[in-house]
Design a protein around this motif. Structure first.
Motif, mmCIF file in Angstrom:
data_model
loop_
_atom_site.group_PDB
_atom_site.id
_atom_site.type_symbol
_atom_site.label_atom_id
_atom_site.label_comp_id
_atom_site.label_asym_id
_atom_site.label_seq_id
_atom_site.Cartn_x
_atom_site.Cartn_y
_atom_site.Cartn_z
ATOM 1 N N THR A 25 -0.507 -9.218 6.290
ATOM 2 C CA THR A 25 -1.626 -8.273 6.246
ATOM 3 C C THR A 25 -2.208 -8.071 7.641
ATOM 4 O OG1 THR A 25 -2.192 -8.749 3.932
ATOM 5 C CG2 THR A 25 -3.957 -7.882 5.331
ATOM 6 N N TRP A 26 -2.406 -9.159 8.365
ATOM 7 C CA TRP A 26 -2.981 -9.055 9.712
ATOM 8 C C TRP A 26 -2.092 -8.225 10.640
ATOM 9 C CZ3 TRP A 26 -7.436 -9.738 12.108
ATOM 10 C CH2 TRP A 26 -7.440 -9.756 13.495
ATOM 11 N N THR A 27 -0.807 -8.510 10.623
ATOM 12 C CA THR A 27 0.121 -7.774 11.491
ATOM 13 C C THR A 27 0.073 -6.279 11.214
ATOM 14 O OG1 THR A 27 1.599 -9.678 11.670
ATOM 15 C CG2 THR A 27 2.546 -7.526 12.152
ATOM 16 N N THR A 28 0.035 -5.921 9.924
ATOM 17 C CA THR A 28 -0.022 -4.510 9.551
ATOM 18 C C THR A 28 -1.355 -3.889 9.942
ATOM 19 O OG1 THR A 28 1.441 -4.981 7.691
ATOM 20 C CG2 THR A 28 0.272 -2.883 7.637
ATOM 21 N N MET A 29 -2.442 -4.632 9.745
ATOM 22 C CA MET A 29 -3.759 -4.124 10.132
ATOM 23 C C MET A 29 -3.807 -3.790 11.615
ATOM 24 S SD MET A 29 -5.711 -3.922 7.465
ATOM 25 C CE MET A 29 -7.149 -3.506 8.435
ATOM 26 N N CYS A 30 -3.166 -4.594 12.427
ATOM 27 C CA CYS A 30 -3.221 -4.403 13.880
ATOM 28 C C CYS A 30 -2.450 -3.168 14.338
ATOM 29 C CB CYS A 30 -2.727 -5.657 14.591
ATOM 30 S SG CYS A 30 -3.932 -7.013 14.522
ATOM 31 N N ARG A 31 -1.619 -2.619 13.478
ATOM 32 C CA ARG A 31 -0.942 -1.363 13.837
ATOM 33 C C ARG A 31 -1.894 -0.184 13.742
ATOM 34 N NH1 ARG A 31 3.499 -3.237 10.047
ATOM 35 N NH2 ARG A 31 4.874 -4.497 11.349
ATOM 36 N N GLY A 32 -2.928 -0.302 12.920
ATOM 37 C CA GLY A 32 -3.946 0.731 12.833
ATOM 38 C C GLY A 32 -3.493 2.026 12.190
ATOM 39 N N LEU A 33 -2.511 1.953 11.292
ATOM 40 C CA LEU A 33 -1.981 3.153 10.628
ATOM 41 C C LEU A 33 -2.301 3.112 9.135
ATOM 42 C CD1 LEU A 33 1.542 3.267 12.350
ATOM 43 C CD2 LEU A 33 -0.523 4.569 12.968
ATOM 44 N N SER A 34 -2.739 4.242 8.613
ATOM 45 C CA SER A 34 -3.099 4.317 7.198
ATOM 46 C C SER A 34 -1.904 4.062 6.292
ATOM 47 C CB SER A 34 -3.680 5.695 6.877
ATOM 48 O OG SER A 34 -3.870 5.836 5.487
ATOM 49 N N LEU A 35 -2.171 3.393 5.159
ATOM 50 C CA LEU A 35 -1.132 3.097 4.166
ATOM 51 C C LEU A 35 -1.246 3.990 2.933
ATOM 52 C CD1 LEU A 35 -1.318 -0.784 4.459
ATOM 53 C CD2 LEU A 35 0.450 0.720 5.407
ATOM 54 N N THR A 36 -2.038 5.045 3.003
ATOM 55 C CA THR A 36 -2.208 5.946 1.863
ATOM 56 C C THR A 36 -0.926 6.730 1.592
ATOM 57 O OG1 THR A 36 -4.540 6.204 2.438
ATOM 58 C CG2 THR A 36 -3.618 7.781 0.867
ATOM 59 N N ARG A 37 -0.537 6.773 0.309
ATOM 60 C CA ARG A 37 0.655 7.495 -0.107
ATOM 61 C C ARG A 37 0.384 8.181 -1.451
ATOM 62 N NH1 ARG A 37 1.182 5.993 4.301
ATOM 63 N NH2 ARG A 37 2.879 4.816 5.280
ATOM 64 N N ARG A 38 1.207 9.143 -1.804
ATOM 65 C CA ARG A 38 1.142 9.706 -3.159
ATOM 66 C C ARG A 38 1.495 8.603 -4.138
ATOM 67 N NH1 ARG A 38 1.284 15.406 -2.143
ATOM 68 N NH2 ARG A 38 0.783 15.808 -4.316
ATOM 69 N N ASP A 39 0.831 8.603 -5.287
ATOM 70 C CA ASP A 39 0.959 7.501 -6.242
ATOM 71 C C ASP A 39 1.520 8.011 -7.563
ATOM 72 O OD1 ASP A 39 0.656 5.349 -7.959
ATOM 73 O OD2 ASP A 39 -1.314 4.799 -7.201
ATOM 74 N N PRO A 40 2.712 7.562 -7.989
ATOM 75 C CA PRO A 40 3.283 8.030 -9.254
ATOM 76 C C PRO A 40 2.411 7.700 -10.462
ATOM 77 C CG PRO A 40 4.547 6.190 -8.362
ATOM 78 C CD PRO A 40 3.617 6.632 -7.291
ATOM 79 N N VAL A 41 1.629 6.630 -10.368
ATOM 80 C CA VAL A 41 0.727 6.276 -11.476
ATOM 81 C C VAL A 41 -0.320 7.365 -11.689
ATOM 82 C CG1 VAL A 41 -1.047 4.631 -12.227
ATOM 83 C CG2 VAL A 41 1.080 3.790 -11.216
ATOM 84 N N LEU A 42 -0.685 8.063 -10.626
ATOM 85 C CA LEU A 42 -1.731 9.090 -10.697
ATOM 86 C C LEU A 42 -1.157 10.507 -10.738
ATOM 87 C CD1 LEU A 42 -4.185 7.580 -8.034
ATOM 88 C CD2 LEU A 42 -4.109 7.145 -10.506
ATOM 89 N N ALA A 43 0.147 10.619 -10.914
ATOM 90 C CA ALA A 43 0.803 11.932 -10.899
ATOM 91 C C ALA A 43 0.185 12.867 -11.932
ATOM 92 C CB ALA A 43 2.298 11.772 -11.170
ATOM 93 N N GLY A 44 -0.049 14.116 -11.511
ATOM 94 C CA GLY A 44 -0.624 15.126 -12.398
ATOM 95 C C GLY A 44 -2.127 15.231 -12.313
ATOM 96 N N LEU A 45 -2.786 14.254 -11.697
ATOM 97 C CA LEU A 45 -4.238 14.320 -11.514
ATOM 98 C C LEU A 45 -4.567 15.110 -10.245
ATOM 99 C CD1 LEU A 45 -5.282 10.646 -12.381
ATOM 100 C CD2 LEU A 45 -5.365 12.661 -13.864
ATOM 101 N N PRO A 46 -5.767 15.654 -10.162
ATOM 102 C CA PRO A 46 -6.123 16.427 -8.955
ATOM 103 C C PRO A 46 -5.999 15.617 -7.663
ATOM 104 C CG PRO A 46 -7.718 16.813 -10.707
ATOM 105 C CD PRO A 46 -6.826 15.711 -11.191
ATOM 106 N N ILE A 47 -6.360 14.333 -7.726
ATOM 107 C CA ILE A 47 -6.216 13.434 -6.574
ATOM 108 C C ILE A 47 -5.192 12.377 -6.967
ATOM 109 C CG2 ILE A 47 -7.367 11.933 -4.923
ATOM 110 C CD1 ILE A 47 -8.421 14.786 -4.888
#
Length: 409
Positions: A25-47
């Protein structure tokens, strides 16, 4: 400051979209890049985007029977609790379980279970409702399940202060140790915001970012172009311990928890006080509890959700609490999204790691701050910052404000 006010942080467990343990987690945090992705669980919802814990197998982690009994948020916090105990070099088979507390924060808990079982009831199929529905959804059961798995027989409960729940649990656990109610406490929280009902409710409230065409730029704490937060999931658990108890067993100490404060805005059911008055009060009270002046704090881990109103209020509160000259600030939700009730515990754990490494990870997606509310936000790359103390903020619906002050060990 009386030494009795400090408790040792001897173990840490983390499970986040950035990794399945603290180091990853720390190593990834230090890259400073967002991990937001489209989510199949939420498919079909506005967000339909989120930050997701990928590659985690609950059955492999907990066994098939326990995995089937628990919901996802409990899968995550159980894994973090086991990690934290191992990290603290504790053996549940040999400890005095009557002196071990489990204090966990809970916010939304089992909306997925509620939705599934209520559908069956609405279809007039009561005999198909799972007998596990109630024990899965009672808020206290996550703490009970962790205690059951680890043989912890001391104080045991869950508490809720919305998105400050995890941080509040850590603060209350410290108070129990100082009061002599236990020698060891497992404290933190877990939550999965990746549920269709959660996503729908927050969408209806216009709380989520609408940047579904560019998910990796959606979560942008303190940026002038912010338009809402991104749902996330994860868990963090700290092992807190009486310093004498830790020394007696020669346990390594990651940090000390020196100060805690919680306040209420008494302003609005959802919106924070527009000037962040309650947040400022919590920061000042936590520093006073720690015996620290503002100049003694070397870093602030901000709540920073990426909402227009929330970030503006917090920025003002930080500026006032630090007399216009705050130390370096970061906002983890730019990378991780908002894990709701788990966010405070995750960010407390990250604050401990920041102190250990004397390094502040960057805030993702920040290009320009609100004029007149500029903080010393770390961006682009990690920044080395010598520090003895660091403060972590967590706020929530209902005007809940919690601040924690950690110190280097």
């Amino acid at each position: 400051m009386p030494r009795t006010a400090e408790v040792a942080v001897t173990g840490l467990g983390l499970l986040t979209p950035a990794g399945h343990d603290a180091d990853t987690t720390w190593t990834t945090m230090c890259r400073g890049l967002s991990l937001t992705r489209r989510d199949p669980v939420l498919a079909g919802l506005p967000i339909d985007m989120s930050c997701q814990v990928t590659g985690f197998d609950p059955e492999a982690a907990h066994g098939r029977r326990l995995a089937r009994r628990l919901d996802r948020f409990a899968h995550l916090v159980m894994a973090a609790a086991r990690q934290a105990v191992t990290d603290a070099l504790l053996d549940p088979g040999t400890w005095d379980g009557s002196r071990v507390a489990v204090i966990l924060g809970v916010s939304g808990n089992s909306l997925d279970t509620y939705q599934r079982e209520f559908i069956l009831l609405a279809q007039d199929r009561p005999s198909h409702v799972s007998p596990l529905a109630l024990p899965r959804s009672l808020p206290n059961m996550v703490a009970a399940e962790v205690a059951l798995a680890l043989g912890a027989r001391g104080p045991n409960f869950a508490l809720s202060s919305a998105c400050a729940s995890g941080a509040t649990a850590i603060g209350i656990a410290r108070a129990l140790i100082i009061a002599g109610a236990c020698d060891i406490a497992l404290a933190g929280s877990g939550e999965s915001g990746r549920e269709r009902m959660s996503a729908t409710c927050f969408t209806q409230m216009q709380a989520l970012s609408c940047r579904t065409d560019a998910p990796d730029s959606a979560s942008r704490p303190f940026d002038t172009a912010r338009d809402g937060f991104v749902l996330s999931e994860g868990a963090a658990v700290l092992v807190l311990e009486r310093p004498e108890h830790a020394r007696r067993r020669q346990a390594p100490t990651r940090a000390v928890l020196r100060g805690y404060a919680s306040t209420g805005d008494a302003h609005h059911p959802i919106a924070p006080h527009p000037e962040g008055a309650g947040a400022e009060q919590a920061m000042r009270a936590a520093m006073a509890d720690a015996g620290c002046a503002a100049r003694d704090i070397g870093h602030v881990n901000a709540h920073g959700t990426s909402t227009p109103v929330g970030d503006a209020a917090e920025a003002q509160a930080i500026l006032r609490a630090f007399d216009g000259a705050p130390p370096p600030v970061t906002a983890a939700k730019g990378v991780l999204g908002h894990a709701l009730g788990a966010a405070g515990a995750i960010e407390a754990a990250l604050t401990v790691l920041t102190l250990q490494r004397q390094t502040v990870p960057p805030t993702a997606n920040l290009t320009r701050q609100d004029p007149g509310r500029e903080l010393d936000l770390v961006v682009g790359r990690p920044r080395t910052v010598p520090m003895e103390n660091a403060l972590s903020n967590s706020f929530g619906f209902g005007g809940q404000n919690t601040s924690l002050v950690f110190g280097a060990s």
